[in-house]
Motif scaffolding. Structure first.
Motif, PDB file in Angstrom:
ATOM      1  N   LEU A  61      -2.463   4.706   7.609  1.00 43.48           N
ATOM      2  CA  LEU A  61      -2.474   5.307   6.275  1.00 43.48           C
ATOM      3  C   LEU A  61      -2.911   6.761   6.411  1.00 43.48           C
ATOM      4  CD1 LEU A  61      -4.213   2.656   3.965  1.00 43.48           C
ATOM      5  CD2 LEU A  61      -1.901   2.656   4.883  1.00 43.48           C
ATOM      6  N   ASP A  62      -2.107   7.665   5.882  1.00 44.86           N
ATOM      7  CA  ASP A  62      -2.416   9.088   5.974  1.00 44.86           C
ATOM      8  C   ASP A  62      -3.296   9.491   4.785  1.00 44.86           C
ATOM      9  OD1 ASP A  62      -2.499  11.776   6.391  1.00 44.86           O
ATOM     10  OD2 ASP A  62      -0.328  12.070   6.505  1.00 44.86           O
ATOM     11  N   CYS A  63      -4.528   9.887   5.075  1.00 47.33           N
ATOM     12  CA  CYS A  63      -5.489  10.249   4.016  1.00 47.33           C
ATOM     13  C   CYS A  63      -5.810  11.741   4.013  1.00 47.33           C
ATOM     14  CB  CYS A  63      -6.780   9.442   4.198  1.00 47.33           C
ATOM     15  SG  CYS A  63      -6.526   7.653   4.240  1.00 47.33           S
ATOM     16  N   ARG A  64      -5.047  12.534   4.759  1.00 46.62           N
ATOM     17  CA  ARG A  64      -5.391  13.948   4.932  1.00 46.62           C
ATOM     18  C   ARG A  64      -5.243  14.749   3.644  1.00 46.62           C
ATOM     19  NH1 ARG A  64      -1.878  14.678  10.381  1.00 46.62           N
ATOM     20  NH2 ARG A  64      -0.479  13.415   9.091  1.00 46.62           N
TER      21      ARG A  64
ATOM     22  N   LEU B  46       0.800  -1.235   0.000  1.00 42.52           N
ATOM     23  CA  LEU B  46       0.000   0.000   0.000  1.00 42.52           C
ATOM     24  C   LEU B  46       0.829   1.279   0.000  1.00 42.52           C
ATOM     25  CD1 LEU B  46      -2.717  -1.092   2.599  1.00 42.52           C
ATOM     26  CD2 LEU B  46      -3.038  -0.822   0.130  1.00 42.52           C
ATOM     27  N   GLU B  47       2.127   1.198   0.363  1.00 36.50           N
ATOM     28  CA  GLU B  47       2.874   2.436   0.618  1.00 36.50           C
ATOM     29  C   GLU B  47       3.132   3.261  -0.641  1.00 36.50           C
ATOM     30  OE1 GLU B  47       6.319   1.269   2.741  1.00 36.50           O
ATOM     31  OE2 GLU B  47       7.036  -0.090   1.185  1.00 36.50           O
ATOM     32  N   ASN B  48       2.979   2.669  -1.817  1.00 40.76           N
ATOM     33  CA  ASN B  48       3.101   3.459  -3.047  1.00 40.76           C
ATOM     34  C   ASN B  48       1.798   4.176  -3.398  1.00 40.76           C
ATOM     35  OD1 ASN B  48       5.783   2.757  -3.458  1.00 40.76           O
ATOM     36  ND2 ASN B  48       5.227   0.866  -4.547  1.00 40.76           N
ATOM     37  N   HIS B  49       0.739   3.888  -2.666  1.00 42.60           N
ATOM     38  CA  HIS B  49      -0.571   4.481  -2.951  1.00 42.60           C
ATOM     39  C   HIS B  49      -1.041   5.402  -1.825  1.00 42.60           C
ATOM     40  CE1 HIS B  49      -0.907   1.556  -6.240  1.00 42.60           C
ATOM     41  NE2 HIS B  49      -0.382   0.698  -5.385  1.00 42.60           N
ATOM     42  N   TYR B  50      -0.620   5.097  -0.593  1.00 40.85           N
ATOM     43  CA  TYR B  50      -0.989   5.904   0.575  1.00 40.85           C
ATOM     44  C   TYR B  50       0.268   6.145   1.407  1.00 40.85           C
ATOM     45  CZ  TYR B  50      -5.827   4.243  -0.281  1.00 40.85           C
ATOM     46  OH  TYR B  50      -7.051   3.953  -0.823  1.00 40.85           O
ATOM     47  N   PRO B  51       0.491   7.366   1.863  1.00 41.85           N
ATOM     48  CA  PRO B  51       1.619   7.579   2.796  1.00 41.85           C
ATOM     49  C   PRO B  51       1.398   6.783   4.087  1.00 41.85           C
ATOM     50  CG  PRO B  51       0.718   9.673   1.993  1.00 41.85           C
ATOM     51  CD  PRO B  51      -0.239   8.611   1.589  1.00 41.85           C
ATOM     52  N   ILE B  52       2.449   6.095   4.566  1.00 33.85           N
ATOM     53  CA  ILE B  52       2.386   5.399   5.863  1.00 33.85           C
ATOM     54  C   ILE B  52       2.942   6.365   6.896  1.00 33.85           C
ATOM     55  CG2 ILE B  52       3.081   3.355   7.171  1.00 33.85           C
ATOM     56  CD1 ILE B  52       1.371   2.702   4.679  1.00 33.85           C
ATOM     57  N   LEU B  53       2.151   6.644   7.929  1.00 34.69           N
ATOM     58  CA  LEU B  53       2.467   7.768   8.800  1.00 34.69           C
ATOM     59  C   LEU B  53       3.690   7.530   9.693  1.00 34.69           C
ATOM     60  CD1 LEU B  53       1.360  10.558   8.978  1.00 34.69           C
ATOM     61  CD2 LEU B  53      -0.215   9.822  10.751  1.00 34.69           C
ATOM     62  N   TYR B  54       3.776   6.373  10.346  1.00 35.19           N
ATOM     63  CA  TYR B  54       4.886   6.129  11.266  1.00 35.19           C
ATOM     64  C   TYR B  54       5.448   4.731  11.037  1.00 35.19           C
ATOM     65  CZ  TYR B  54       2.589  10.001  13.716  1.00 35.19           C
ATOM     66  OH  TYR B  54       2.000  11.190  14.028  1.00 35.19           O
ATOM     67  N   THR B  55       6.752   4.594  11.171  1.00 36.24           N
ATOM     68  CA  THR B  55       7.385   3.272  11.128  1.00 36.24           C
ATOM     69  C   THR B  55       8.518   3.249  12.146  1.00 36.24           C
ATOM     70  OG1 THR B  55       8.907   3.965   9.369  1.00 36.24           O
ATOM     71  CG2 THR B  55       6.869   2.864   8.679  1.00 36.24           C
ATOM     72  N   GLY B  56       9.037   2.049  12.408  1.00 32.91           N
ATOM     73  CA  GLY B  56      10.167   1.916  13.316  1.00 32.91           C
ATOM     74  C   GLY B  56      11.457   2.379  12.673  1.00 32.91           C
ATOM     75  N   GLU B  57      12.563   2.226  13.403  1.00 35.15           N
ATOM     76  CA  GLU B  57      13.845   2.746  12.940  1.00 35.15           C
ATOM     77  C   GLU B  57      14.343   2.060  11.674  1.00 35.15           C
ATOM     78  OE1 GLU B  57      16.429   2.564  16.312  1.00 35.15           O
ATOM     79  OE2 GLU B  57      15.256   4.052  17.439  1.00 35.15           O
ATOM     80  N   CYS B  58      13.896   0.813  11.447  1.00 34.61           N
ATOM     81  CA  CYS B  58      14.289   0.094  10.229  1.00 34.61           C
ATOM     82  C   CYS B  58      13.207   0.165   9.156  1.00 34.61           C
ATOM     83  CB  CYS B  58      14.603  -1.365  10.544  1.00 34.61           C
ATOM     84  SG  CYS B  58      16.026  -1.585  11.636  1.00 34.61           S
ATOM     85  N   GLY B  59      12.261   1.068   9.343  1.00 36.15           N
ATOM     86  CA  GLY B  59      11.211   1.228   8.351  1.00 36.15           C
ATOM     87  C   GLY B  59      10.114   0.181   8.430  1.00 36.15           C
ATOM     88  N   ARG B  60      10.057  -0.563   9.534  1.00 32.26           N
ATOM     89  CA  ARG B  60       9.035  -1.612   9.680  1.00 32.26           C
ATOM     90  C   ARG B  60       7.868  -1.136  10.547  1.00 32.26           C
ATOM     91  NH1 ARG B  60      10.734  -4.274   5.417  1.00 32.26           N
ATOM     92  NH2 ARG B  60      12.688  -5.428   5.701  1.00 32.26           N
ATOM     93  N   ALA B  61       6.697  -1.676  10.256  1.00 35.24           N
ATOM     94  CA  ALA B  61       5.534  -1.487  11.129  1.00 35.24           C
ATOM     95  C   ALA B  61       5.556  -2.590  12.173  1.00 35.24           C
ATOM     96  CB  ALA B  61       4.253  -1.567  10.314  1.00 35.24           C
TER      97      ALA B  61
END
Length: 947
Positions: free
Chosen positions: A808-811, A787-802
Motif C-alpha cells: 500500500l502506497d502511503c507516501r 483496499l485498492e479504492n482507498h490506498y494505491p497498490i504499488l505493484y501488481t502482476g501482468e493481469c493486475g493480481r498480487a
C-alpha cells in the motif's frame, strides 16, 4: 466438513465464503485467479509426490512411536550442551504458551513491552554474569556468536593504525570443536587467517588483530587468562572469551580480567538440549564497540508522556540499512529461548543460581575424588563441572553404554565427563560403578557431596550479580506465574489478532505441531549422542529433508542453518565452494536486484563476494536489460545472482526463467531467497524457475512460530551439482563428500523445532499444502480488492493480481502531515499489529494475510485500514493534535481526568464496533526512538540512574 483433515483447520477461509471472495476479486474460480497470478511456464504439471496426509490424532501417535526410537541415556558429554531442569512454571507459561511463541519481532514497541522487558532481563543477566558493559538480545548459538566476535574484532582493528593490515586470529586449541569449525567457515572468505595453538606459548606478534579463548576449556580445565589478556592488550590484540554461563556464577567474570568480547550459550539456564537447538547464545562487549555489535539490542527510552518505555535500540545497526557494508548479516535473535533463560534467572535469583553452581561443582569434585580412589586420575588441576581422566576408554564405553550412560571419548585412553544440574548422588554412584567395573576395582559408593573447591581462590568470583529487584522478587511459583502473565498481557500476539506482515509470513502455529517439543524423548537428546541413540531424530530429519526436496524440486537439503540469514550465507558458501572446486576462484561477482532483502548484500559481503546492484523497472520488476548487460560485462567473474521469488514487491515476475538463463549462460549460479515461498508451494518451485540453491524460512512458510523474534530455521535446498558441498560438523558427520565446514554449532541446527515443520507437511499432505498456497494468494487478492479504492497498490502482476502480499502506497499522505508510522501506531488502537513498514519501499505498508486467516478477520483488518484512511482524510497539515499523531491511545489516557484532544475518547479507543468485544490496550504511548539512541541504556537499571 471433514474433521479428519488437518488442512481444514489450518486454512482459515471456509468453502461457504469462497464465492463471495472471488466475486469481490473479480475471478470466477480459484483456479482462474491462480492462472492470472502465476506465469504459465513455471506452473508445476504434477502434484507434490508426498505421502498421504495424517490427521492430528494419527500424527501424534506417529510422532510418539518415532520418538520411542530415540534412547534417552544419562548424558555427560558436555561440549557446550547439558541436560537441564526446565522449571514447569516456565515450560507451561512461556514455552507452551502461544501468547509468547506466536509474537513477532518487537519492531512495534508499544505493543511488545512485555517481551522487551523479558529480553532486557536477559541482557542484564548477561552483562552482570560476564562483567561486561553491554549485551545484545541473544544470537543463534555459541559457534556463530564466536564467529560474530571475530568479525567485530576484525572490524574494529581499523581504529588502530598499527593493526590495519593484521589478518591473523589466534584460536585456543581448547576451543569447542564445533566453534572452531564455524570460525573456519567465517574466516576464509573474509581473508582472516586462523592460527590454532596453545595460549601459553602464543607469540603475540604484530600480525594478530585478535584471539579467542575457552573458559573453562573444552575438557574442563579452568585457566587463569589474566596475564594472556594483559600481554595481548600491550600488543593491541583484542581478546574474545567463549564462556560457560553457569560457571560465571562461581568463576571470575571475563570482563574483570580484561576481555573485549564475551560469548557463549544460555542453554544451561532451563532450555532443553533438543538435539542441538534452538538455544539463545549471548554476546557481550564494551560500550565503545556498540556500533559494531551484531544482532539486536533492547534499550530503555521514554514515551510521549516522558514515562519509561522499552524498544529495539540502535536501529542504524540493522543490516538492511548497512547492506553490503554490514559486518554481520544477523537480523534476528533467539528471543523465545532468551526469554526462558532470563526467566530462569528471575525465578532462581542470585542465591538460587549460586546453589545450582555450587552443587554442580561439588558433584564434579566428589566424582573426581571417587575416581582417584579407583586409580582413574583426573587430568584437570582446576575445574568447574568437567573432569578428564586417563583409562581404557574402549572398555569404559562398552560398560557405560550397557548401563545407558554417555561420556565423551577424547581418544582411546582419555574420557571427558561433564556433570550438570540434573546430576544426583545416585547418578554419581552409577558413574563410579562403571569405572569400578572397567578397572576391576571394588566399588565404593558415596553418600554426600564433597565441600572442597577445585577452583583456585584467585579465580573465584568476588563481585555481586543480579542485584536488581526483578531477580530478587519472583521466587515462588505464584509470583513468577503472575509476573509472566503481567508481561504477556502487554504483548499483541497471533492469539489476539492477525499479524499481516509482508515478507514475514505469520501463519497458524498449530497446537498439534507444537506438542512434540515438550516430549522428553525428543527434547532430551544431546546433539553429539551416538547416531544409534537418535534413530527417531535421524528418521524424522531425513524425511523432512526428503519432503523439502520434493517441495523445492531440489536434490539435497541441509537443515543446519538456524536462521534465514544463515541460510542465505550457507547457500552462497556452497556456490563459492562449487566455483573453487572447478578452479574458478576468481568468480566472486554477485548480482543483487535493488529490491532485494537487506540481508542479501550483507550475506554476499560475508561470503567474500563483490556486489553489483541491478536496476528495477517502474513496475517494480527486475530490469532484464540491465541485468543482462551486467551479467555479460562480468561473465568471466560472475559467481551468482540473488533473487527473491515472487519478488519483494509481491509479484510473480514473468521473465524469471529468462533471468536465470542469463546467469547460467554467463557461468553463474542462481540463489533464490525463500522468504516468499508461501506463494510457491505446490504451484511452482525454485528448481522450475531455474534456481540452483534456495533457502527456506521454516519459521515462515513451514509453520515454526516466530517466538517474538526467534527461533528461526533456514535450511538450504540445492541441485545435484551443489549437493557435495553441503556443510558438515566436526563431531557428527553431515553434508556432502566435499562438504564446507560448519555453518552453525549443531549438526542439524535447531533440530527440535524441525519437528514442527515435519508435522505441518505430514499433516497437510500434497493437496493441503497446495491449497494453502492458493488460499494465501486468494486472501491477499481479496484484501487488495477491498483496499485498492482507498490506498494505491504499488505493484501488481501482468493481469493486475498480487501474489501472496501487496504494498500500500502511503507516501501521498505526507501532504496532510501523516507518515506511514502514524498509520502503524493507529492500527494498535484497532487491535492490530501493523504490516511491514517502509520495506521494500519507504513510506509504504506491505501486507501478507496468509492462508490461516478467515474472512471475518480479513474484513476486520480491511475495515480498520479503511477507517484509518477516513481519519487521514479528516486531518490537515496544520492539525498536529490529531488522532493519528497521538496514537496509540493507552488506557491511562482514556481514563484520565483530563482530555485535551479535539476528538472523543470513544473515537480514540473504540473507532469500530468490533473492538468493544475484545479490546487490546497498548501499555505505553508512542516511544521516543531518538531519545533512546542518545541515552543508550541496555540493562534493568532505571533510566534516572543514567540521566
Amino acid at each position: 466438513m471433514n474433521t479428519h483433515l488437518f488442512s481444514a483447520r489450518h486454512i482459515g477461509t471456509r468453502e461457504a465464503d469462497l464465492q463471495h471472495m472471488l466475486q469481490t476479486i473479480g475471478a470466477s474460480t480459484l483456479d482462474q485467479l491462480i492462472y492470472e497470478t502465476i506465469p504459465d511456464d513455471i506452473k508445476l504439471k504434477n502434484s507434490l509426490d508426498l505421502e498421504p496426509a495424517l490427521s492430528e490424532y494419527e500424527f501424534l501417535n506417529h510422532i510418539q512411536e518415532l520418538g520411542n526410537k530415540n534412547k534417552i541415556y544419562k548424558t555427560y558429554i558436555g561440549l557446550g550442551y547439558h541436560p537441564t531442569i526446565v522449571p514447569a512454571v516456565i515450560q507451561r507459561n512461556i514455552f507452551e504458551n502461544p501468547g509468547w511463541y506466536t509474537a513477532y519481532t518487537p519492531y512495534q514497541a508499544e505493543i511488545a513491552q512485555g517481551r522487551l522487558e523479558a529480553i532486557l532481563n536477559f541482557q542484564t543477566m548477561v552483562i552482570e554474569l560476564t562483567g561486561m558493559e553491554i549485551a545484545n538480545a541473544s544470537l543463534l548459538d555459541e559457534g556463530t556468536a564466536a564467529a560474530e566476535a571475530m568479525a567485530l574484532l576484525f572490524d574494529v582493528r581499523s581504529r588502530d593504525k598499527k593493526k590495519n593490515n593484521a589478518v591473523k586470529f589466534f584460536v585456543s586449541e581448547d576451543i569447542l570443536p564445533q566453534t572452531l569449525s564455524v570460525l573456519q567457515t567465517r574466516a576464509t572468505p573474509k581473508g582472516i587467517e586462523l592460527v590454532v595453538g596453545n595460549h601459553e606459548t602464543f607469540d603475540f606478534s604484530e600480525d594478530y588483530f585478535g584471539a579467542i579463548l575457552q573458559y573453562p576449556a573444552k575438557f574442563g580445565q579452568v585457566n587463569d587468562y589474566s596475564s594472556f589478556v594483559a600481554k595481548a592488550h600491550e600488543k593491541e590484540i583484542k581478546v574474545a572469551v567463549a564462556s560457560d554461563i553457569l560457571s560465571l556464577v562461581k568463576l571470575t567474570p571475563p570482563g574483570e580480567f580484561g576481555a573485549d568480547v564475551v560469548v557463549g550459550t544460555t542453554q544451561r539456564f532451563g532450555i532443553p538440549m533438543g538435539y542441538g537447538g534452538p538455544h539463545a547464545a549471548f554476546f557481550a562487549t564494551k560500550e565503545e564497540y556498540k556500533r559494531s555489535m551484531p544482532g539486536r539490542i533492547i534499550g530503555v527510552t521514554i514515551d510521549a508522556n516522558g514515562n519509561r518505555a522499552l524498544r529495539m535500540a540502535l536501529g542504524t545497526r540493522e543490516q538492511h540499512i548497512k547492506r553490503e557494508k554490514a559486518t554481520s548479516n544477523i537480523c534476528t535473535a533467539q528471543v523465545l529461548l532468551a526469554v526462558m533463560a532470563g526467566m530462569y534467572a528471575v525465578y532462581h535469583g542470585p542465591k538460587g543460581l549460586q546453589y545450582i553452581a555450587n552443587k554442580v561443582h561439588a558433584s564434579a569434585v566428589t566424582l573426581a575424588d571417587a575416581l582417584n580412589k579407583l586409580g582413574v586420575y583426573n587430568l584437570n588441576s582446576s575445574f568447574f563441572d568437567t573432569i578428564s581422566v586417563k583409562t581404557d576408554a574402549l572398555k569404559v564405553k562398552a560398560i557405560a553404554e550397557k548401563h545407558e550412560v554417555n561420556f565423551y571419548y577424547i581418544d582411546n585412553e582419555t574420557i571427558s565427563i561433564s556433570v550438570n544440574e540434573t546430576t544426583s548422588i545416585s547418578d554419581l554412584n552409577q558413574i563410579i560403578s562403571i569405572f569400578a567395573e572397567a578397572t576391576g576395582k571394588e566399588n565404593v559408593a558415596i553418600s554426600q557431596l564433597a565441600n572442597d573447591s577445585m577452583v583456585p581462590e584467585s579465580l573465584l568470583r568476588k563481585s555481586t550479580f543480579l542485584t536488581h529487584e526483578v531477580f530478587n522478587s519472583h521466587h515462588s511459583e505464584s509470583q513468577l506465574m503472575r509476573y509472566i502473565k503481567k508481561l504477556e498481557r502487554k504483548d499483541l500476539s497471533l492469539n489476539h489478532s492477525m499479524i499481516s506482515l509482508g515478507s514475514c509470513t505469520m501463519k497458524l502455529n498449530a497446537a498439534a505441531e507444537m506438542l512434540p517439543l515438550s516430549m522428553p524423548n525428543w527434547n532430551s537428546i544431546h546433539p553429539f549422542a551416538p547416531l544409534e541413540q537418535a534413530e527417531g531424530y535421524q528418521i524424522m530429519l531425513k524425511k523432512l529433508e526428503h519432503q523439502l526436496n520434493i517441495i523445492t524440486g531440489c536434490q539435497g537439503t541441509t537443515l543446519q542453518p538456524n536462521s534465514g540469514a544463515q541460510g542465505e550465507y550457507a547457500g552462497l558458501m556452497t556456490i563459492r565452494a562449487y566455483h573453487n572446486s572447478r578452479g574458478d576462484h576468481h568468480r566472486n561477482v554477485c548480482l543483487i536486484p535493488a529490491s532485494a532483502h537487506g540481508t542479501n548484500p550483507a550475506s554476499a559481503a560475508m561470503a567474500g563476494m563483490q556486489i553489483i546492484v541491478t536496476k528495477t523497472t517502474a513496475e517494480g520488476n527486475i530490469d532484464v536489460a540491465d541485468l543482462k548487460e551486467k551479467a555479460l560485462a562480468n561473465k568471466d567473474n560472475l559467481s551468482c545472482l540473488m533473487v527473491t521469488y515472487p519478488s519483494t514487491h509481491g509479484v510473480f515476475e514473468s521473465a524469471i526463467r529468462e533471468i536465470t538463463q542469463i546467469i547460467h549462460d554467463n557461468g553463474g549460479l542462481v540463489y533464490m531467497d525463500g522468504a516468499n515461498m508461501n506463494a510457491q508451494v505446490g504451484l511452482t518451485n525454485p528448481a522450475t524457475i531455474g534456481a540452483d540453491v534456495c533457502h527456506l524460512n521454516l519459521h515462515k512458510t513451514f509453520a515454526i512460530p516466530h517466538g517474538g523474534g526467534g527461533p528461526g530455521v533456514g535450511p538450504i535446498c540445492v541441485n545435484e551439482k551443489l549437493v557435495p558441498f553441503l556443510p558438515t560438523n566436526p563431531i557428527i558427520t553431515t553434508g556432502g563428500d566435499k562438504a564446507i565446514t560448519a555453518i552453525s554449532s549443531a549438526p542439524y541446527g535447531s533440530a527440535l523445532v524441525c519437528l514442527i515443520s515435519y508435522a505441518y507437511i505430514t499433516m497437510m499432505g500434497a493437496e493441503g499444502l497446495t491449497n494453502a498456497t492458493k488460499y494465501a494468494i486468494l486472501n491477499a487478492n481479496y484484501m487488495k480488492a477491498r483496499l485498492e479504492n482507498h490506498y494505491p497498490i504499488l505493484y501488481t502482476g501482468e493481469c493486475g493480481r498480487a501474489a501472496h502480499e501487496m504494498i500500500l502506497d502511503c507516501r501521498a499522505f505526507k501532504q496532510k502531515g501523516i507518515e506511514v508510522t502514524d498509520i502503524a501506531k493507529r492500527l494498535m488502537d484497532y487491535g492490530f499489529h501493523a504490516p511491514t513498514v517502509s520495506f521494500p519501499v519507504a513510506g509504504t505498508l506491505m501486507i501478507e494475510p496468509t492462508e490461516s486467516e478467515d474472512l471475518a478477520e480479513l474484513d476486520r483488518f480491511c475495515d480498520a485500514l479503511i477507517s484509518v484512511r477516513k481519519e487521514i482524510e479528516a486531518t490537515s497539515q496544520e492539525d498536529t493534535n490529531n488522532i493519528l499523531h497521538n496514537a496509540p491511545h493507552t488506557l491511562a489516557m482514556i481514563t484520565s481526568d483530563t482530555w485535551d484532544f479535539p476528538y472523543s475518547r470513544t473515537q480514540a479507543a473504540y473507532p469500530l464496533e468490533y473492538i468493544k468485544e475484545n479490546k487490546f490496550w497498548p501499555s505505553v504511548r508512542r516511544v521516543d526512538d531518538a531519545y533512546g539512541d542518545r541515552n543508550l541504556v541496555c540493562s534493568c537499571a532505571p533510566i534516572e540512574a543514567y540521566m
